[in-house]
Every structure is written in structure tokens, then in C-alpha cells.
Design a protein around this motif. Structure first.
Motif, PDB file in Angstrom:
ATOM      1  N   TRP A  71      33.290   4.950  21.058  1.00  0.00           N
ATOM      2  CA  TRP A  71      34.531   4.891  20.292  1.00  0.00           C
ATOM      3  C   TRP A  71      34.791   3.468  19.816  1.00  0.00           C
ATOM      4  CZ3 TRP A  71      36.724   9.334  19.011  1.00  0.00           C
ATOM      5  CH2 TRP A  71      36.514  10.449  19.823  1.00  0.00           C
ATOM      6  N   TYR A  72      35.458   3.381  18.661  1.00  0.00           N
ATOM      7  CA  TYR A  72      35.968   2.121  18.129  1.00  0.00           C
ATOM      8  C   TYR A  72      37.382   2.396  17.647  1.00  0.00           C
ATOM      9  CZ  TYR A  72      36.955  -1.600  14.820  1.00  0.00           C
ATOM     10  OH  TYR A  72      37.556  -2.644  14.150  1.00  0.00           O
ATOM     11  N   GLN A  73      38.300   1.490  17.945  1.00  0.00           N
ATOM     12  CA  GLN A  73      39.676   1.672  17.480  1.00  0.00           C
ATOM     13  C   GLN A  73      40.293   0.342  17.114  1.00  0.00           C
ATOM     14  OE1 GLN A  73      42.398   3.472  20.314  1.00  0.00           O
ATOM     15  NE2 GLN A  73      43.784   4.089  18.674  1.00  0.00           N
ATOM     16  N   GLU A  74      40.955   0.325  15.963  1.00  0.00           N
ATOM     17  CA  GLU A  74      41.758  -0.820  15.554  1.00  0.00           C
ATOM     18  C   GLU A  74      43.207  -0.525  15.904  1.00  0.00           C
ATOM     19  OE1 GLU A  74      41.058  -1.626  11.399  1.00  0.00           O
ATOM     20  OE2 GLU A  74      38.957  -2.156  11.781  1.00  0.00           O
ATOM     21  N   TRP A  75      43.940  -1.549  16.257  1.00  0.00           N
ATOM     22  CA  TRP A  75      45.352  -1.430  16.626  1.00  0.00           C
ATOM     23  C   TRP A  75      46.115  -0.706  15.523  1.00  0.00           C
ATOM     24  CZ3 TRP A  75      47.674  -2.117  21.123  1.00  0.00           C
ATOM     25  CH2 TRP A  75      49.067  -2.201  21.148  1.00  0.00           C
ATOM     26  N   GLY A  76      46.864   0.335  15.885  1.00  0.00           N
ATOM     27  CA  GLY A  76      47.676   1.073  14.929  1.00  0.00           C
ATOM     28  C   GLY A  76      46.932   2.142  14.147  1.00  0.00           C
ATOM     29  N   GLU A  81      34.926   7.955  16.329  1.00  0.00           N
ATOM     30  CA  GLU A  81      33.744   8.245  17.134  1.00  0.00           C
ATOM     31  C   GLU A  81      32.548   7.486  16.571  1.00  0.00           C
ATOM     32  OE1 GLU A  81      31.687  12.124  19.097  1.00  0.00           O
ATOM     33  OE2 GLU A  81      32.146  12.256  16.964  1.00  0.00           O
ATOM     34  N   LEU A  82      31.717   6.961  17.459  1.00  0.00           N
ATOM     35  CA  LEU A  82      30.524   6.217  17.060  1.00  0.00           C
ATOM     36  C   LEU A  82      29.274   6.913  17.582  1.00  0.00           C
ATOM     37  CD1 LEU A  82      31.682   2.564  17.826  1.00  0.00           C
ATOM     38  CD2 LEU A  82      31.715   3.770  15.619  1.00  0.00           C
ATOM     39  N   LEU A  83      28.276   7.024  16.706  1.00  0.00           N
ATOM     40  CA  LEU A  83      27.002   7.652  17.030  1.00  0.00           C
ATOM     41  C   LEU A  83      25.869   6.741  16.572  1.00  0.00           C
ATOM     42  CD1 LEU A  83      27.921  11.247  15.789  1.00  0.00           C
ATOM     43  CD2 LEU A  83      27.797  10.462  18.173  1.00  0.00           C
ATOM     44  N   PRO A  84      24.639   6.953  17.073  1.00  0.00           N
ATOM     45  CA  PRO A  84      23.526   6.113  16.645  1.00  0.00           C
ATOM     46  C   PRO A  84      23.406   6.085  15.116  1.00  0.00           C
ATOM     47  CG  PRO A  84      22.861   7.464  18.497  1.00  0.00           C
ATOM     48  CD  PRO A  84      24.231   7.943  18.073  1.00  0.00           C
ATOM     49  N   GLY A  85      23.219   4.883  14.593  1.00  0.00           N
ATOM     50  CA  GLY A  85      23.120   4.686  13.149  1.00  0.00           C
ATOM     51  C   GLY A  85      24.420   4.254  12.508  1.00  0.00           C
ATOM     52  N   ASP A  86      25.545   4.400  13.213  1.00  0.00           N
ATOM     53  CA  ASP A  86      26.832   3.959  12.665  1.00  0.00           C
ATOM     54  C   ASP A  86      26.914   2.431  12.668  1.00  0.00           C
ATOM     55  OD1 ASP A  86      27.698   6.541  12.225  1.00  0.00           O
ATOM     56  OD2 ASP A  86      28.939   6.628  14.036  1.00  0.00           O
ATOM     57  N   LYS A  95      42.820  -6.705  15.759  1.00  0.00           N
ATOM     58  CA  LYS A  95      42.862  -6.306  17.164  1.00  0.00           C
ATOM     59  C   LYS A  95      42.171  -4.954  17.303  1.00  0.00           C
ATOM     60  CE  LYS A  95      46.197  -5.585  20.931  1.00  0.00           C
ATOM     61  NZ  LYS A  95      47.629  -5.669  21.312  1.00  0.00           N
ATOM     62  N   HIS A  96      41.222  -4.862  18.255  1.00  0.00           N
ATOM     63  CA  HIS A  96      40.416  -3.656  18.381  1.00  0.00           C
ATOM     64  C   HIS A  96      39.797  -3.570  19.777  1.00  0.00           C
ATOM     65  CE1 HIS A  96      37.502  -6.801  17.607  1.00  0.00           C
ATOM     66  NE2 HIS A  96      36.590  -6.011  18.141  1.00  0.00           N
ATOM     67  N   TRP A  97      39.149  -2.420  20.044  1.00  0.00           N
ATOM     68  CA  TRP A  97      38.329  -2.234  21.248  1.00  0.00           C
ATOM     69  C   TRP A  97      37.184  -1.300  20.890  1.00  0.00           C
ATOM     70  CZ3 TRP A  97      37.274   2.471  23.519  1.00  0.00           C
ATOM     71  CH2 TRP A  97      38.102   3.538  23.167  1.00  0.00           C
ATOM     72  N   HIS A  98      36.155  -1.289  21.752  1.00  0.00           N
ATOM     73  CA  HIS A  98      35.049  -0.352  21.593  1.00  0.00           C
ATOM     74  C   HIS A  98      34.435  -0.078  22.948  1.00  0.00           C
ATOM     75  CE1 HIS A  98      32.784  -4.242  20.935  1.00  0.00           C
ATOM     76  NE2 HIS A  98      33.860  -4.502  20.239  1.00  0.00           N
ATOM     77  N   GLY A  99      33.794   1.082  23.068  1.00  0.00           N
ATOM     78  CA  GLY A  99      33.172   1.448  24.333  1.00  0.00           C
ATOM     79  C   GLY A  99      32.609   2.854  24.302  1.00  0.00           C
ATOM     80  N   ALA A 100      32.174   3.308  25.465  1.00  0.00           N
ATOM     81  CA  ALA A 100      31.514   4.606  25.599  1.00  0.00           C
ATOM     82  C   ALA A 100      32.522   5.749  25.639  1.00  0.00           C
ATOM     83  CB  ALA A 100      30.673   4.630  26.878  1.00  0.00           C
ATOM     84  N   ALA A 101      32.038   6.926  25.288  1.00  0.00           N
ATOM     85  CA  ALA A 101      32.801   8.153  25.514  1.00  0.00           C
ATOM     86  C   ALA A 101      32.822   8.423  27.018  1.00  0.00           C
ATOM     87  CB  ALA A 101      32.145   9.318  24.771  1.00  0.00           C
ATOM     88  N   LYS A 102      33.756   9.267  27.446  1.00  0.00           N
ATOM     89  CA  LYS A 102      33.896   9.570  28.881  1.00  0.00           C
ATOM     90  C   LYS A 102      32.632  10.174  29.480  1.00  0.00           C
ATOM     91  CE  LYS A 102      37.598  11.804  27.791  1.00  0.00           C
ATOM     92  NZ  LYS A 102      38.834  12.555  27.654  1.00  0.00           N
ATOM     93  N   ASP A 103      31.889  10.934  28.648  1.00  0.00           N
ATOM     94  CA  ASP A 103      30.758  11.712  29.152  1.00  0.00           C
ATOM     95  C   ASP A 103      29.406  11.246  28.605  1.00  0.00           C
ATOM     96  OD1 ASP A 103      31.182  12.424  26.532  1.00  0.00           O
ATOM     97  OD2 ASP A 103      31.117  14.583  26.886  1.00  0.00           O
TER      98      ASP A 103
END
Length: 134
Positions: A71-76, A81-86, A95-103
Motif C-alpha cells: 500500500w501507498y497513501q498520501e495524507w488526505g 494498492e501496489l503490485l509488482p511493476g507499479d 506526507k505519505h506512508w508505504h508498506g506491505a498488505a496484512k497478508d
């Protein structure tokens, strides 16, 4: 660790930045010359804190997604969703964050865009309640 792999080696546990992550991440610096490029791997559920890439001129970050789902999210804004090739182009001062999906494990190359006075500001963690809605 599960059978997760990508083109680039995972690297060791990301202890240098662990205080800015929820969960465990791994870092393999692929380049520190000309451009800073790190292969960042996130275990399922791992994400970094909200943060900003500041710069007086230029700067920002580019994420090249290489494996898993994240996942990637910008504030507001809603999370993306992020997948290979994105590819994610993150301008400075966003302001943002990124990281893995729960599963899923997730990996991306983090390319630091050169800039004058470039620096990161680490902010609050992404809350479990907010993250678990994804």
C-alpha cells in the motif's frame, strides 16, 4: 521467513530505521553512488510511519515495486494498492506512508531523488485501526 523472493537480495533486518516502522523490514542498499537506491522488503503487516521527504530544490522519492502486495497513501487521500511493476513518484513535501498488505510480503526499490537540502522527517505511525480498514 516464507518463500518470498524478488530479483534483488533481501538484505539484513532494517535496524537503522526500525524505530520508524511497525513490524519488521529488511534493507539492502543497492547503490549509494550517484543515486541512493535501497531494496526494502516488508513482512506482512509491516509499514513505515507517515513521513515527508523535504528538499529546498529537487528531491522526493520514487518507488519501484518488485514483489508481493503493498500500500501507498498520501495524507488526505485514499490508500493505493501496489503490485509488482507499479511505480510511485513521490514529490517532495508530500506526507505519505508505504508498506506491505496484512497478508503479503512486499518489496520495492526506494530511489531517493537528489535535491538541495534533502532530508526526511519521520512522523507518527500509521494506526492499526486505519491500517486494518485496508
Amino acid at each position: 521467513m516464507s518463500e518470498f523472493s524478488t530479483v534483488f537480495p533481501r538484505g539484513g533486518e532494517n535496524t537503522a530505521y526500525a524505530q520508524y516502522f511497525t513490524g519488521t523490514s529488511y534493507l539492502n542498499m543497492l547503490s549509494t553512488e550517484q543515486l541512493s537506491i535501497g531494496n526494502v522488503t516488508f513482512e506482512p503487516g509491516c509499514r513505515n510511519n507517515w513521513h515527508v521527504h523535504h528538499a529546498d530544490k529537487g528531491g522526493g522519492q520514487i518507488l519501484l515495486c518488485t514483489g508481493g502486495r503493498g500500500w501507498y497513501q498520501e495524507w488526505g487521500s485514499p490508500a493505493r494498492e501496489l503490485l509488482p511493476g507499479d511505480v510511485v513518484n513521490i514529490p517532495p513535501e508530500v506526507k505519505h506512508w508505504h508498506g506491505a498488505a496484512k497478508d503479503s510480503w512486499f518489496a520495492h526499490l526506494a530511489v531517493e531523488v537528489p535535491g538541495e537540502g534533502a532530508r526526511n522527517e519521520w512522523l507518527e505511525p500509521v494506526g492499526d485501526e486505519e491500517y486494518n480498514k485496508l
